[in-house]
Motif scaffolding. Structure first.
Motif, short mmCIF file in Angstrom:
data_model
loop_
_atom_site.label_atom_id
_atom_site.label_comp_id
_atom_site.label_asym_id
_atom_site.label_seq_id
_atom_site.Cartn_x
_atom_site.Cartn_y
_atom_site.Cartn_z
N CYS A 145 0.86 -1.19 0.00
CA CYS A 145 0.00 0.00 0.00
C CYS A 145 0.89 1.23 0.00
O CYS A 145 2.12 1.12 0.05
N ALA B 179 1.40 3.35 2.32
CA ALA B 179 2.13 3.48 3.59
C ALA B 179 3.18 2.37 3.76
O ALA B 179 4.12 2.51 4.54
N CYS B 180 3.04 1.26 3.05
CA CYS B 180 4.02 0.15 3.12
C CYS B 180 5.37 0.60 2.58
O CYS B 180 6.41 0.23 3.11
N CYS C 162 3.95 -2.42 8.13
CA CYS C 162 3.23 -1.22 7.68
C CYS C 162 2.54 -0.54 8.87
O CYS C 162 2.04 -1.21 9.77
N CYS D 14 -4.05 -2.18 6.76
CA CYS D 14 -3.22 -2.89 5.79
C CYS D 14 -2.78 -4.23 6.39
O CYS D 14 -2.86 -5.26 5.71
ZN ZN Z 1 0.61 -1.09 3.94
#
Ligand code: ZN
Ligand code: ATP
Length: 276
Positions: A188, A190-191, A264, A269
């Protein structure tokens, strides 16, 4: 027989017959399904406006557009908007132009900031119920130009388990990317925050009075890749690209996928990763 069909299609003067030719040629089996899909686009600027025009010309069923900004003369180095539209909200101006091109497309336009409390709640509601026949939209496309808006779309999509595509053009207009994000299956936002965003303080990049570069070429190319990947994803032909990077100076392309990060910071997520 095939030749006669083709000449009829050409004579027909109907843009749909050109699109339907993809079916006859065996490339897209189900092109007519395009009119059943709903896509929600956040950011109707240099990339988003051109993307919306392409999807409109392809016969998409419904477009839901979000943007908080107005058309300015400074936008004229991009495609789509015209000087006569200066002062109108981008979504209202886009709606007029798009309906003029193809009145069959259902269009919802929201002149809202998706990072504000009310804007975010409304976005969540439209994501869940905005499809043509009600229910969740088929795809979210992010064409915004800042970190906060991307993180907002990311958390909404992780929360609702909604597939989306992210896009971005660099401040010097010489590189760009598009990315398919399937919560829990691919990284994602944010990952793996792009290095350019980690290394640069956005406030510093967007200094008051200092103008970032932008080119209609790089933005148009990016919109084209995003629209093409959208058609492939929705209609299930070819290979949907996970992450496509474009370097304009060298005309160099990178094509790869990033797996989700088990550390994450977005709890939704991690929840989606465990589900898969
Ligand atoms: Zn993520
Ligand atoms: P520039 O910053 O170079 O003047 P721009 O603001 O038009 O250009 P683009 O990259 O062309 O930026 O397009 C991004 C679009 O995303 C803009 O139209 C902007 O208004 C929109 N956008 C960014 N953040 C949000 C947000 N939080 N909510 C709604 N729309 C947003």
């Amino acid at each position: 027989m095939q030749e006669r069909q083709m000449s009829e299609e050409v004579r027909n003067d109907n843009p749909y017959s050109r699109l339907m030719a993809l079916k006859r040629m065996g490339i897209v089996q189900n092109y007519q399904q395009i009119k059943e899909f709903t896509v929600l686009v956040v950011g109707v600027g240099g990339v988003g406006s051109v993307l919306c025009e392409m999807l409109t010309r392809c016969g998409i069923g419904k477009l839901i557009m979000y943007d908080y900004d107005k058309v300015e003369l400074a936008n004229m180095n991009r495609l789509f908007f015209t000087p006569q539209q200066v002062g109108l909200s981008k979504v209202e101006a886009a709606k007029q132009t798009l309906l003029n091109i193809n009145p069959d497309v259902v269009i919802e336009a929201y002149n809202e900031n998706i990072t504000s409390g009310t804007g975010f709640n409304q976005l969540l509601e439209r994501m869940q119920n905005g499809a043509l026949k009600g229910g969740p939209v088929d795809l979210i496309l992010s064409c915004v130009d800042n970190y906060a808006a991307r993180m907002t779309i990311n958390s909404a999509c992780n929360e609702l388990d909604q597939v989306w595509m992210e896009s971005g053009v660099s401040e010097d207009a010489m590189s760009a990317h598009i990315q398919l994000i399937i919560p829990g299956e691919t990284a994602c936002f944010a990952c793996a925050v792009p290095i350019a965003v980690v290394e640069n303080n956005e406030q510093q990049i967007k200094r008051e009075g200092v103008c970032a570069a932008s080119l209609p070429t790089t933005m148009g190319i990016t919109a084209g890749f995003l629209a093409q990947n959208t058609l492939k994803y929705l209609l299930g032909f070819g290979q949907t690209t996970f992450l496509l990077g474009y370097n304009a100076l060298a005309d160099f392309f990178q094509n790869y996928a990033i797996m989700p990060n088990s550390e994450c910071k977005d709890p939704n997520c991690l929840k989606r990763q465990k589900q898969d």
